[in-house]
Design a protein around this motif. Structure first.
Motif, PDB file in Angstrom:
ATOM      1  N   TYR A 143      52.501 -19.795 -26.879  1.00  0.00           N
ATOM      2  CA  TYR A 143      52.995 -20.981 -26.171  1.00  0.00           C
ATOM      3  C   TYR A 143      53.983 -20.601 -25.065  1.00  0.00           C
ATOM      4  N   TRP A 144      54.824 -19.590 -25.339  1.00  0.00           N
ATOM      5  CA  TRP A 144      55.880 -19.235 -24.389  1.00  0.00           C
ATOM      6  C   TRP A 144      55.474 -18.155 -23.400  1.00  0.00           C
ATOM      7  N   THR A 145      54.256 -17.649 -23.452  1.00  0.00           N
ATOM      8  CA  THR A 145      53.898 -16.539 -22.566  1.00  0.00           C
ATOM      9  C   THR A 145      53.541 -16.984 -21.160  1.00  0.00           C
ATOM     10  N   ALA A 146      53.666 -18.274 -20.873  1.00  0.00           N
ATOM     11  CA  ALA A 146      53.437 -18.749 -19.505  1.00  0.00           C
ATOM     12  C   ALA A 146      54.728 -18.857 -18.705  1.00  0.00           C
ATOM     13  N   VAL A 147      55.876 -18.581 -19.330  1.00  0.00           N
ATOM     14  CA  VAL A 147      57.137 -18.727 -18.604  1.00  0.00           C
ATOM     15  C   VAL A 147      57.218 -17.676 -17.499  1.00  0.00           C
ATOM     16  N   PRO A 148      57.864 -18.017 -16.379  1.00  0.00           N
ATOM     17  CA  PRO A 148      57.984 -17.050 -15.282  1.00  0.00           C
ATOM     18  C   PRO A 148      58.830 -15.844 -15.684  1.00  0.00           C
ATOM     19  N   LEU A 149      58.536 -14.715 -15.096  1.00  0.00           N
ATOM     20  CA  LEU A 149      59.356 -13.527 -15.308  1.00  0.00           C
ATOM     21  C   LEU A 149      60.702 -13.704 -14.614  1.00  0.00           C
ATOM     22  N   GLU A 150      61.728 -13.143 -15.227  1.00  0.00           N
ATOM     23  CA  GLU A 150      63.068 -13.220 -14.654  1.00  0.00           C
ATOM     24  C   GLU A 150      63.423 -11.856 -14.059  1.00  0.00           C
ATOM     25  N   PRO A 151      63.578 -11.770 -12.751  1.00  0.00           N
ATOM     26  CA  PRO A 151      63.852 -10.471 -12.118  1.00  0.00           C
ATOM     27  C   PRO A 151      65.138  -9.814 -12.591  1.00  0.00           C
ATOM     28  N   ASP A 152      66.077 -10.616 -13.075  1.00  0.00           N
ATOM     29  CA  ASP A 152      67.359 -10.068 -13.526  1.00  0.00           C
ATOM     30  C   ASP A 152      67.419  -9.972 -15.049  1.00  0.00           C
ATOM     31  N   GLY A 153      66.288 -10.139 -15.721  1.00  0.00           N
ATOM     32  CA  GLY A 153      66.275 -10.079 -17.167  1.00  0.00           C
ATOM     33  C   GLY A 153      66.108  -8.660 -17.680  1.00  0.00           C
ATOM     34  N   ALA A 154      65.674  -8.542 -18.923  1.00  0.00           N
ATOM     35  CA  ALA A 154      65.471  -7.226 -19.534  1.00  0.00           C
ATOM     36  C   ALA A 154      64.410  -6.444 -18.772  1.00  0.00           C
ATOM     37  N   SER A 155      64.516  -5.131 -18.814  1.00  0.00           N
ATOM     38  CA  SER A 155      63.537  -4.266 -18.139  1.00  0.00           C
ATOM     39  C   SER A 155      63.112  -3.163 -19.095  1.00  0.00           C
ATOM     40  N   ALA A 156      62.043  -2.469 -18.725  1.00  0.00           N
ATOM     41  CA  ALA A 156      61.531  -1.396 -19.562  1.00  0.00           C
ATOM     42  C   ALA A 156      62.201  -0.074 -19.218  1.00  0.00           C
ATOM     43  N   GLU A 157      62.289   0.776 -20.210  1.00  0.00           N
ATOM     44  CA  GLU A 157      62.906   2.084 -20.034  1.00  0.00           C
ATOM     45  C   GLU A 157      62.149   2.935 -19.033  1.00  0.00           C
ATOM     46  N   HIS A 158      60.814   2.820 -19.051  1.00  0.00           N
ATOM     47  CA  HIS A 158      59.991   3.607 -18.133  1.00  0.00           C
ATOM     48  C   HIS A 158      59.648   2.781 -16.903  1.00  0.00           C
ATOM     49  N   PRO A 159      60.032   3.238 -15.720  1.00  0.00           N
ATOM     50  CA  PRO A 159      59.761   2.491 -14.490  1.00  0.00           C
ATOM     51  C   PRO A 159      58.250   2.276 -14.303  1.00  0.00           C
ATOM     52  N   GLY A 160      57.911   1.175 -13.678  1.00  0.00           N
ATOM     53  CA  GLY A 160      56.505   0.912 -13.378  1.00  0.00           C
ATOM     54  C   GLY A 160      55.794   0.068 -14.404  1.00  0.00           C
ATOM     55  N   ALA A 161      56.480  -0.377 -15.443  1.00  0.00           N
ATOM     56  CA  ALA A 161      55.817  -1.174 -16.478  1.00  0.00           C
ATOM     57  C   ALA A 161      55.230  -2.450 -15.907  1.00  0.00           C
ATOM     58  N   LEU A 162      55.910  -3.054 -14.932  1.00  0.00           N
ATOM     59  CA  LEU A 162      55.425  -4.296 -14.349  1.00  0.00           C
ATOM     60  C   LEU A 162      54.492  -4.068 -13.164  1.00  0.00           C
ATOM     61  N   GLU A 163      54.146  -2.813 -12.900  1.00  0.00           N
ATOM     62  CA  GLU A 163      53.197  -2.519 -11.828  1.00  0.00           C
ATOM     63  C   GLU A 163      51.785  -2.314 -12.357  1.00  0.00           C
ATOM     64  N   LEU A 164      51.618  -2.394 -13.688  1.00  0.00           N
ATOM     65  CA  LEU A 164      50.305  -2.222 -14.280  1.00  0.00           C
ATOM     66  C   LEU A 164      49.441  -3.444 -14.008  1.00  0.00           C
ATOM     67  N   ASP A 165      48.124  -3.262 -14.048  1.00  0.00           N
ATOM     68  CA  ASP A 165      47.189  -4.341 -13.781  1.00  0.00           C
ATOM     69  C   ASP A 165      47.422  -5.514 -14.733  1.00  0.00           C
ATOM     70  N   GLY A 166      47.626  -6.685 -14.174  1.00  0.00           N
ATOM     71  CA  GLY A 166      47.803  -7.874 -14.983  1.00  0.00           C
ATOM     72  C   GLY A 166      49.198  -8.072 -15.529  1.00  0.00           C
ATOM     73  N   ALA A 167      50.123  -7.178 -15.262  1.00  0.00           N
ATOM     74  CA  ALA A 167      51.463  -7.286 -15.841  1.00  0.00           C
ATOM     75  C   ALA A 167      52.213  -8.502 -15.312  1.00  0.00           C
ATOM     76  N   THR A 168      51.952  -8.884 -14.058  1.00  0.00           N
ATOM     77  CA  THR A 168      52.660 -10.019 -13.468  1.00  0.00           C
ATOM     78  C   THR A 168      51.728 -11.198 -13.199  1.00  0.00           C
ATOM     79  N   ASP A 169      50.525 -11.157 -13.726  1.00  0.00           N
ATOM     80  CA  ASP A 169      49.524 -12.205 -13.532  1.00  0.00           C
ATOM     81  C   ASP A 169      49.603 -13.217 -14.670  1.00  0.00           C
ATOM     82  N   ARG A 170      50.029 -14.432 -14.388  1.00  0.00           N
ATOM     83  CA  ARG A 170      50.223 -15.437 -15.434  1.00  0.00           C
ATOM     84  C   ARG A 170      48.906 -15.991 -15.976  1.00  0.00           C
ATOM     85  N   SER A 171      47.787 -15.631 -15.361  1.00  0.00           N
ATOM     86  CA  SER A 171      46.494 -16.091 -15.878  1.00  0.00           C
ATOM     87  C   SER A 171      45.778 -15.020 -16.697  1.00  0.00           C
ATOM     88  N   VAL A 172      46.363 -13.824 -16.788  1.00  0.00           N
ATOM     89  CA  VAL A 172      45.686 -12.716 -17.455  1.00  0.00           C
ATOM     90  C   VAL A 172      45.456 -13.018 -18.937  1.00  0.00           C
TER      91      VAL A 172
END
Length: 241
Positions: A143-172
Motif C-alpha cells: 500500500y505504501w510503496t507508491a509514496v514519492p522518494l524523499e531526496p533528503d531521506g535515508a540512503s544506501a551505503e553503496h552509491p548507485g542504488a537508485l540508478e538501477l533499472d526501475g529503482a525510481t519508477d513508481r509503476s515498476v
C-alpha cells in the motif's frame, strides 16, 4: 491508474442488526501473534546509525515498536545511511507490523535507500511464496510503496542504488503484483490474506493480461458472497469507482 490507492476514507455498512459498522480501508490482522514482529523489531533496532532502543523489560511490543519507528524516522531525517544487510530487516519489519498505517515507517526508508524495484520485488516474493501472515503483511506494506522518494531521506551505503533499472519508477512491477495478488485472492481462503489484498486489488480487466481476465469476475463474486462483512462491503466500494 495502476498504482496503489492512497484513499483513507472509512466506509460504513449495516450488518444484520441494522447497526452501522465502520470498515477501515486497511484492516488489522484477525490474529494476535506479536512474537514474529517482536523479533523483526530487534533486527531493526540493531541497524547502525539508529539511536539505541532497548527492548522493554516487560515485553511490551507496542511501546517498543513506537520507539523503534521513532528512532528510525529521526535517523532518516539526519541522513541515515543504510547498509546492505539493513534491507531485509526493514522489509520484514514492514511485513510483520500489525499496524496498517505505521508500517510505512519501515517502508519509506527502504524505498529511499534501495528504490521501488527492490522493495516491491521483496514484497512480491513474500506474496508468492511466504506464509499467510507474510502474504497479508506484504499486501499491507505494498500500500505504501507508491509514496514519492524523499531526496533528503535515508540512503544506501553503496552509491548507485537508485540508478538501477526501475529503482525510481513508481509503476515498476505494479502489473506483476496485480496479477499475483488476484491469483492469491482467488485461491487463498485465509481471511487476513483476502482482507489485506482486496483494498489494493483492481477489479477491472484492463489491469491484467487477457489470460486472467476471468479471475476478476471470480474475485468479485467471492468477495460479494463472503461471510466476512468487510470483504462484502469493500468490494462494492471498488466496483463502483
Amino acid at each position: 491508474e495502476d498504482d496503489v490507492t492512497t484513499e483513507r476514507n472509512e466506509p460504513t455498512d449495516k450488518g444484520a442488526t441494522g447497526t452501522a459498522q465502520t470498515f477501515a480501508p486497511l484492516p488489522d490482522r484477525t490474529g494476535d501473534d506479536t512474537s514474529t514482529f517482536h523479533r523483526a523489531l530487534a533486527e531493526v533496532s540493531r541497524i547502525p546509525g539508529l539511536e539505541p532502543v532497548p527492548e522493554p523489560a516487560d515485553g511490551d511490543t507496542r511501546t517498543w515498536a513506537n520507539a523503534v519507528r521513532r528512532a528510525l524516522r529521526e535517523a532518516g531525517e539526519r541522513g541515515l545511511v543504510l547498509s546492505e544487510s539493513s534491507f531485509e530487516a526493514l522489509l520484514e519489519a514492514a511485513v510483520q507490523d500489525p499496524n496498517p498505517s505505521f508500517n510505512r515507517w519501515f517502508v519509506e526508508p527502504a524505498l529511499n535507500a534501495y528504490g521501488y524495484r527492490r522493495v516491491r520485488a521483496g514484497l512480491l516474493e513474500r506474496l508468492r511464496g511466504g506464509t499467510d501472515a507474510q502474504r497479508a503483511g506484504a499486501a499491507r506494506a505494498w500500500y505504501w510503496t507508491a509514496v514519492p522518494l524523499e531526496p533528503d531521506g535515508a540512503s544506501a551505503e553503496h552509491p548507485g542504488a537508485l540508478e538501477l533499472d526501475g529503482a525510481t519508477d513508481r509503476s515498476v512491477l505494479v502489473r506483476e503484483w496485480n496479477e499475483a495478488a488476484l491469483r492469491e485472492f482467488v485461491t487463498n481462503e485465509d481471511l487476513d490474506v483476502r482482507r489485506c489484498i482486496l483494498p489494493g486489488l483492481p477489479l477491472r480487466t484492463s489491469a491484467y493480461p487477457p489470460e486472467v481476465h476471468h479471475l476478476v469476475e471470480t474475485a468479485t463474486a467471492i468477495a460479494r458472497a463472503h461471510p466476512d462483512g468487510y470483504l462484502r462491503h469493500r468490494v462494492e466500494i471498488q466496483v463502483s469507482t
